[in-house]
Design an enzyme around this catalytic site. Structure first.
Site, PDB file in Angstrom:
ATOM      1  N   HIS A   1      -7.437  -3.434   5.213  1.00  0.00           N
ATOM      2  CA  HIS A   1      -6.706  -2.074   5.177  1.00  0.00           C
ATOM      3  C   HIS A   1      -7.459  -1.369   3.885  1.00  0.00           C
ATOM      4  O   HIS A   1      -7.744   0.047   4.433  1.00  0.00           O
ATOM      5  CB  HIS A   1      -5.249  -2.193   4.622  1.00  0.00           C
ATOM      6  CG  HIS A   1      -4.852  -0.844   4.253  1.00  0.00           C
ATOM      7  ND1 HIS A   1      -4.900  -0.291   2.944  1.00  0.00           N
ATOM      8  CD2 HIS A   1      -3.678  -0.049   4.922  1.00  0.00           C
ATOM      9  CE1 HIS A   1      -4.079   0.774   2.789  1.00  0.00           C
ATOM     10  NE2 HIS A   1      -3.647   0.982   3.923  1.00  0.00           N
TER      11      HIS A   1
ATOM     12  N   SER B   1       0.815  -1.084  -0.091  1.00  0.00           N
ATOM     13  CA  SER B   1      -0.040   0.077  -0.013  1.00  0.00           C
ATOM     14  C   SER B   1       0.752   1.558  -0.096  1.00  0.00           C
ATOM     15  O   SER B   1       1.863   1.229   0.521  1.00  0.00           O
ATOM     16  CB  SER B   1      -0.815   0.093   1.206  1.00  0.00           C
ATOM     17  OG  SER B   1      -1.802   1.210   1.360  1.00  0.00           O
TER      18      SER B   1
END
Ligand code: ATR
Length: 484
Positions: free
Chosen positions: A191, A133
């Site tokens: 997430h 990410s």
């Protein structure tokens, strides 16, 4: 002639792949890269040269790419999730030797990762599913990395990942061995679900300040910049502040944000998170509200038609005091965010229990503190909460969070009431508040629902005052009573 073997390989040179490859090379690990469309190989090689003669070599065919790697070979895949991963594995696996390792760095469905890991193991090959990410900038400067799979596979590239990940002073690199199987991709999925929640809550704050408070874009820039210096300090609040600064080239004098069509796209990880929450019987209403908000945003034409049918709610008498509104919305945003994270962490905990992954919740918060899209000062608090109690049932029960919620509760209620009265939907903030109000009550109306179930389906009920399962002939007794 280059004869030295590269430490690692990477294939899939779209935005994320290119930037991660350059990042790895910059950290001093010689890397080989390959991409199906070879123009991207040349582009990456040119960038490596331009960005400081980085130790990166490009290959136009998979065979020479694989042969350029030191053994045991480690190859990171950053190709499109789904069939492209299977196709890439089909290309590379026959060229690999026992003990070599493939690492899927895409946003893959965790069950696909588990299936592939098994198939690879049967051929003597290692496999990791790694969440990455941070977008373009994170990949280049230091992302948050969530690797999961076989522990020996992680050991093969731990040194590279520790250097490549974002570094948070006092907290270390934003990477940890997440757990076995598809744990890495599952954690990345959640997430992203949390990211949906954060973005929706920020959008609702913006909507209230603009629509009800009458703040201009420059005002909004100041408010979000100010928030970014306090408890809401985060990447998403920071970029939100910057968005309000950008003028529109195509329509001079206008702010670009006002010209962006109000339709939100998505790639699926938020939907998977909500589906998984339901599979695990974990309530995640804020994340679900964020997903629903994206679905509704897509109905632009219907919304335009509905706006003509249902005029805006009658304006409340006068505008609220701006300063007070800004302060209330800040508190509401924070409290709603805590509930959203509590939901996300509960999904992780439930999955970890189901699969025996042994996820360390505090570590998950720690590796999200830098590099990734949800990076925020706030994650320090989550890490500390799990340090105090690794088995914490809900973040809301942590003493520090409990106090913060109590302090913000009044403002949060004012904001939701204001939005309801103004007819401005705040699905995320309201879902969080309903979640909080349901969670914090010792007694719910669930007794009535259970009574209804027993009435029409003889599903039985438990009692508050004695153990056991009971059934009552509700209709018979009610009929007798009504005859009295
Ligand atoms: P973007 O991220 O720009 O939207 P994408 O279509 O998701 O791009 O593709 C990401 C990467 O997956 C690219 O490197 C792409 O290779 P190409 O540049 O050759 O398109 C790679 N990719 C997609 N499908 C693939 C496949 N079937 N086999 C190998 N690589 C593939």
């Amino acid at each position: 002639m280059e004869t030295e073997l590269s430490r690692i390989g990477l294939t899939g040179l779209a935005v994320m792949g290119q930037n991660l490859a350059l990042n790895i090379a910059e950290k001093g690990f010689p890397i080989s890269v390959y991409n199906r469309t070879t123009a991207k190989v040349d582009e990456t090689v040119a960038r490596a040269k331009a960005e400081g003669d980085l130790p990166l070599r490009g290959f136009h065919d998979p065979h020479s790419f694989v042969l350029s790697l030191q053994k045991p070979r480690v190859i990171i895949l950053l190709v499109k999730a789904g069939p492209a991963v299977d196709q890439t594995i089909a290309t590379l696996a026959p060229l690999l030797d026992r003990g070599d390792c493939l690492v899927d760095g895409g946003n893959e469905w965790y069950e696909n990762t588990e299936r592939r890991a098994e198939a690879m193991a049967a051929r003597g090959l290692l496999y990791l599913g790694m969440g990455v990410s941070g977008g373009e900038e994170g990949a280049r400067r230091g992302p948050s990395l969530m690797p999961g799979g076989a522990a020996p596979a992680y050991a093969l590239l731990e040194d590279v990942l520790l250097r490549t990940a974002a570094q948070v002073p006092g907290s270390g690199p934003c990477v940890t061995f997440v757990g076995p199987g598809g744990a890495g991709h599952f954690v990345k999925m959640v997430h992203n679900g949390i990211e949906y929640g954060d973005m929706q809550l920020i959008a609702e704050a913006y909507d209230l300040l603009r629509t009800v408070g009458g703040l201009s874009n420059p005002d909004l820039h100041r408010v979000f910049s100010d928030w970014n210096r306090g408890e809401l300090l985060s990447f998403l609040v920071e970029i939100t502040a910057e968005i309000f600064l950008v003028n529109d080239d195509l329509s001079p004098g206008d702010h670009l944000v006002d010209r962006v069509l109000d339709k939100t796209g998505m790639k699926g990880t938020g939907k998977w998170t909500v589906q998984q929450a339901a599979e695990l019987s974990v309530a995640a209403p804020t994340i679900a509200a964020a997903l629903d908000a994206r679905f509704l945003s897509a109905l632009k034409e219907d919304r335009v038609a509905a706006a003509a049918v249902f005029p805006p709610a009658a304006a409340a008498a006068g505008r609220p005091d701006k300063e007070k509104l800004v302060d209330d919305v800040r508190q509401a945003l924070y409290a709603a965010k805590v509930c959203s994270y509590a939901q996300g962490m509960n999904i992780l905990k439930a999955k970890s229990k189901e699969k025996g992954w042994g996820l360390r919740m505090g570590e998950m918060a720690r590796i999200w503190k830098g590099g990734c899209i949800i990076r925020a000062k706030f994650l320090d608090r989550i890490e500390r909460a799990y340090e105090r109690d690794a088995e914490l049932g809900s973040l809301l029960l942590d003493s520090e969070f409990a106090q913060e919620m109590a302090e913000r509760e009044a403002a949060w209620r004012r904001v939701v009431c204001l939005a309801v009265n103004a007819g401005v939907g705040v699905p995320g903030m309201a879902a969080s508040l309903a979640y909080f109000d349901t969670f914090r009550r010792a007694r719910l109306p669930a007794n009535l629902v259970q009574a209804q179930r027993d009435y029409f389906g003889a599903h039985t009920y438990e009692r508050t005052d004695r153990p056991g399962n009971f059934h009552t002939e509700w209709s018979k007794i009610a009929a007798e009573r009504s005859l009295l």
